[in-house]
Design a protein around this motif. Sequence first.
Motif, PDB file in Angstrom:
ATOM      1  N   SER A  60     -19.363  -2.185  -3.785  1.00  0.00           N
ATOM      2  CA  SER A  60     -18.804  -0.930  -4.051  1.00  0.00           C
ATOM      3  C   SER A  60     -19.594  -0.035  -5.062  1.00  0.00           C
ATOM      4  O   SER A  60     -18.803   0.785  -5.534  1.00  0.00           O
ATOM      5  CB  SER A  60     -17.370  -0.997  -4.270  1.00  0.00           C
ATOM      6  OG  SER A  60     -16.539  -1.626  -3.425  1.00  0.00           O
ATOM      7  N   ALA A  61     -20.884  -0.013  -5.110  1.00  0.00           N
ATOM      8  CA  ALA A  61     -21.427   0.674  -6.001  1.00  0.00           C
ATOM      9  C   ALA A  61     -21.255   2.368  -6.259  1.00  0.00           C
ATOM     10  O   ALA A  61     -21.482   2.619  -4.975  1.00  0.00           O
ATOM     11  CB  ALA A  61     -22.916   0.306  -5.972  1.00  0.00           C
ATOM     12  N   ARG A  80     -27.521   5.786   0.674  1.00  0.00           N
ATOM     13  CA  ARG A  80     -26.520   5.760   1.625  1.00  0.00           C
ATOM     14  C   ARG A  80     -25.598   4.789   1.526  1.00  0.00           C
ATOM     15  O   ARG A  80     -24.292   4.801   2.220  1.00  0.00           O
ATOM     16  CB  ARG A  80     -27.537   5.120   2.873  1.00  0.00           C
ATOM     17  CG  ARG A  80     -28.468   6.372   3.481  1.00  0.00           C
ATOM     18  CD  ARG A  80     -29.225   5.804   4.612  1.00  0.00           C
ATOM     19  NE  ARG A  80     -29.976   6.661   5.316  1.00  0.00           N
ATOM     20  CZ  ARG A  80     -30.643   6.395   6.354  1.00  0.00           C
ATOM     21  NH1 ARG A  80     -30.780   5.202   6.655  1.00  0.00           N
ATOM     22  NH2 ARG A  80     -31.379   7.359   6.843  1.00  0.00           N
ATOM     23  N   GLY A  81     -25.464   3.757   0.716  1.00  0.00           N
ATOM     24  CA  GLY A  81     -24.741   2.732   0.526  1.00  0.00           C
ATOM     25  C   GLY A  81     -23.475   3.141  -0.498  1.00  0.00           C
ATOM     26  O   GLY A  81     -22.564   2.503  -0.617  1.00  0.00           O
ATOM     27  N   GLY A  85     -18.502   9.938  -4.092  1.00  0.00           N
ATOM     28  CA  GLY A  85     -18.744  10.522  -5.405  1.00  0.00           C
ATOM     29  C   GLY A  85     -19.920   9.761  -6.319  1.00  0.00           C
ATOM     30  O   GLY A  85     -20.143   9.916  -7.387  1.00  0.00           O
ATOM     31  N   GLY A  86     -20.699   9.033  -5.495  1.00  0.00           N
ATOM     32  CA  GLY A  86     -21.651   8.076  -6.555  1.00  0.00           C
ATOM     33  C   GLY A  86     -22.794   8.797  -6.845  1.00  0.00           C
ATOM     34  O   GLY A  86     -23.116   9.739  -6.346  1.00  0.00           O
ATOM     35  N   LYS A  87     -23.633   7.899  -7.699  1.00  0.00           N
ATOM     36  CA  LYS A  87     -24.930   8.637  -8.038  1.00  0.00           C
ATOM     37  C   LYS A  87     -25.971   7.538  -8.503  1.00  0.00           C
ATOM     38  O   LYS A  87     -25.707   6.309  -8.907  1.00  0.00           O
ATOM     39  CB  LYS A  87     -24.592   9.434  -9.574  1.00  0.00           C
ATOM     40  CG  LYS A  87     -25.924   9.978 -10.103  1.00  0.00           C
ATOM     41  CD  LYS A  87     -25.720  11.613  -9.689  1.00  0.00           C
ATOM     42  CE  LYS A  87     -26.960  12.395  -9.997  1.00  0.00           C
ATOM     43  NZ  LYS A  87     -26.776  13.707  -9.612  1.00  0.00           N
ATOM     44  N   HIS A 112     -28.355  15.328  -3.343  1.00  0.00           N
ATOM     45  CA  HIS A 112     -27.081  15.392  -4.307  1.00  0.00           C
ATOM     46  C   HIS A 112     -26.473  14.070  -4.759  1.00  0.00           C
ATOM     47  O   HIS A 112     -25.742  14.033  -5.644  1.00  0.00           O
ATOM     48  CB  HIS A 112     -25.923  16.084  -3.386  1.00  0.00           C
ATOM     49  CG  HIS A 112     -25.565  15.452  -2.107  1.00  0.00           C
ATOM     50  ND1 HIS A 112     -26.403  14.965  -0.908  1.00  0.00           N
ATOM     51  CD2 HIS A 112     -24.421  14.778  -1.767  1.00  0.00           C
ATOM     52  CE1 HIS A 112     -26.011  14.567  -0.183  1.00  0.00           C
ATOM     53  NE2 HIS A 112     -24.463  14.107  -0.869  1.00  0.00           N
ATOM     54  N   LEU A 113     -27.323  12.944  -4.226  1.00  0.00           N
ATOM     55  CA  LEU A 113     -26.799  11.723  -4.726  1.00  0.00           C
ATOM     56  C   LEU A 113     -27.813  10.932  -5.770  1.00  0.00           C
ATOM     57  O   LEU A 113     -27.211   9.901  -6.403  1.00  0.00           O
ATOM     58  CB  LEU A 113     -26.640  10.942  -3.544  1.00  0.00           C
ATOM     59  CG  LEU A 113     -25.402  10.994  -2.519  1.00  0.00           C
ATOM     60  CD1 LEU A 113     -25.881  10.435  -1.166  1.00  0.00           C
ATOM     61  CD2 LEU A 113     -24.223  11.212  -2.876  1.00  0.00           C
TER      62      LEU A 113
END
Length: 228
Positions: A60-61, A80-81, A85-87, A112-113
């Motif tokens: 769940s990174a 993609r994984g 809200g991830g970065k 944006h990621l």
Amino acid sequence: MSKSYGMNDPAVTDYVYDTCAPEDPILEAVRKRSVSGNLPRIAVGPMDGRHLEVLTRLCSAKNAVEIGTLGGYSAICIARGLAPGGKLYTCELSPAAATVARANFAFAGVSHLVEVLEGPALETLPKLTGRGPFDLVFIDADKPAYPDYCAWATENLKVGGVVIGDNTFAWGLVAAREIEDANDAASAAGMRAFNHKLAFDKRFRATIFPTGEGLTVAVKVSDGREAP
Ligand code: DHB
Ligand code: MG
């Protein structure tokens, strides 16, 4: 040993590729765009990319680091994984590669990621510490420096976080008795130290996925601060 490690059978490799279809049209185009951008053909393979996406999802990174962007293929798989809200922060030494990667991130719809950090990773990583702790660190850069990158990852991963290293068989050299070429010897020494540290450091539980080139995967199980 009664069971071999890995399946050196091309028919089985074809079966895996046919079954998992790891390279969609976007990733296929990204691989081609990296080559036409004059980058070396050393991006991770399609199944490595799928491993990275699945591993990113498994832990769940949300906050991840990559060391060695190249054309951005592996970063797209990690992006993609990522959890919502991830970065992903990705470090790249070469400005030319960073330019190709940024264009590929736009092409793949993940700009944006992903943030590309240009320059030597050993100078960039200390500046990233304040944005940690991290859930995942993927190392795929200059082989002799893997132990240094691993030391940073050890201090900056959450418990439950994952460190992944590409090419950790060093093209078979990890198991070689004698290595003549000095560069090869430095790569092998880097990989051996990296694998050994993750295997013996009590803060990690490690395995090596038997990909063609070796993919070391270790989860941080403790921060080493518990009472003795
Ligand atoms: C090389 C580097 C890599 O990270 C890789 O996956 C394959 C080859 C290289 O430096 O040759
Ligand atoms: Mg690699």
